[in-house]
Design a protein around this motif. Structure first.
Motif, short mmCIF file in Angstrom:
data_model
loop_
_atom_site.label_atom_id
_atom_site.label_comp_id
_atom_site.label_asym_id
_atom_site.label_seq_id
_atom_site.Cartn_x
_atom_site.Cartn_y
_atom_site.Cartn_z
N MET A 1 0.86 -1.17 0.00
CA MET A 1 0.00 0.00 0.00
C MET A 1 0.90 1.23 0.00
O MET A 1 1.91 1.26 0.69
CB MET A 1 -0.89 -0.02 1.23
CG MET A 1 -1.81 1.17 1.37
SD MET A 1 -3.14 1.33 0.17
CE MET A 1 -4.11 -0.10 0.46
N THR A 2 0.50 2.22 -0.75
CA THR A 2 1.24 3.47 -0.78
C THR A 2 0.72 4.40 0.32
O THR A 2 -0.35 4.17 0.87
CB THR A 2 1.09 4.18 -2.14
OG1 THR A 2 -0.30 4.48 -2.35
CG2 THR A 2 1.60 3.31 -3.27
N GLU A 3 1.48 5.44 0.60
CA GLU A 3 1.05 6.39 1.63
C GLU A 3 -0.27 7.06 1.26
O GLU A 3 -1.09 7.36 2.11
CB GLU A 3 2.13 7.45 1.85
CG GLU A 3 3.33 6.92 2.59
CD GLU A 3 4.33 8.01 2.89
OE1 GLU A 3 3.95 9.19 2.94
OE2 GLU A 3 5.51 7.67 3.08
N SER A 4 -0.45 7.30 -0.05
CA SER A 4 -1.68 7.97 -0.50
C SER A 4 -2.87 7.03 -0.55
O SER A 4 -4.01 7.47 -0.60
CB SER A 4 -1.47 8.57 -1.89
OG SER A 4 -1.31 7.53 -2.86
N GLY A 5 -2.61 5.72 -0.55
CA GLY A 5 -3.70 4.75 -0.65
C GLY A 5 -4.03 4.37 -2.07
O GLY A 5 -4.88 3.52 -2.31
N PHE A 6 -3.35 5.00 -3.02
CA PHE A 6 -3.58 4.71 -4.43
C PHE A 6 -2.49 3.79 -4.97
O PHE A 6 -1.38 3.76 -4.46
CB PHE A 6 -3.60 6.00 -5.26
CG PHE A 6 -4.78 6.88 -4.96
CD1 PHE A 6 -6.02 6.61 -5.49
CD2 PHE A 6 -4.63 7.98 -4.13
CE1 PHE A 6 -7.10 7.43 -5.20
CE2 PHE A 6 -5.70 8.80 -3.84
CZ PHE A 6 -6.94 8.52 -4.37
N VAL A 7 -2.81 3.07 -6.02
CA VAL A 7 -1.83 2.20 -6.68
C VAL A 7 -0.93 3.06 -7.56
O VAL A 7 -1.40 3.95 -8.25
CB VAL A 7 -2.54 1.15 -7.54
CG1 VAL A 7 -1.55 0.33 -8.34
CG2 VAL A 7 -3.40 0.24 -6.68
N ASN A 8 0.37 2.77 -7.53
CA ASN A 8 1.28 3.44 -8.44
C ASN A 8 1.94 2.38 -9.32
O ASN A 8 1.72 1.18 -9.14
CB ASN A 8 2.30 4.30 -7.70
CG ASN A 8 3.18 3.51 -6.77
OD1 ASN A 8 3.41 2.32 -6.95
ND2 ASN A 8 3.68 4.16 -5.73
N ARG A 9 2.76 2.79 -10.26
CA ARG A 9 3.37 1.87 -11.22
C ARG A 9 4.22 0.82 -10.52
O ARG A 9 4.15 -0.36 -10.83
CB ARG A 9 4.20 2.66 -12.22
CG ARG A 9 4.79 1.79 -13.32
CD ARG A 9 5.48 2.63 -14.37
NE ARG A 9 4.48 3.43 -15.07
CZ ARG A 9 4.60 4.73 -15.33
NH1 ARG A 9 5.69 5.37 -14.98
NH2 ARG A 9 3.65 5.38 -15.96
#
Length: 51
Positions: A1-9
């Motif tokens: 999980m990213t800090e923002s909660g969104f998936v990144n590449r």
């Protein structure tokens, strides 16, 4: 999980290379099942590594 909660590449690549390939039996040296992967074109799903 990213800090923002969104998936990144990076996270998406790690998911496909790790979790997805392990559970689909896409490990080197094994018979590969026929698998259809559908992409939605989101920028986190597009990279030269995955192509």
């Amino acid at each position: 999980m990213t800090e923002s909660g969104f998936v990144n590449r990076d996270l998406f690549e790690r998911y496909l290379k790790g979790h997805f390939t392990n559970h689909m039996g896409l490990v080197k040296g094994t018979d590969k099942p026929k698998t259809l992967i559908l992409y939605d074109g989101h920028k986190s799903h597009v990279s030269l590594t995955l192509i």
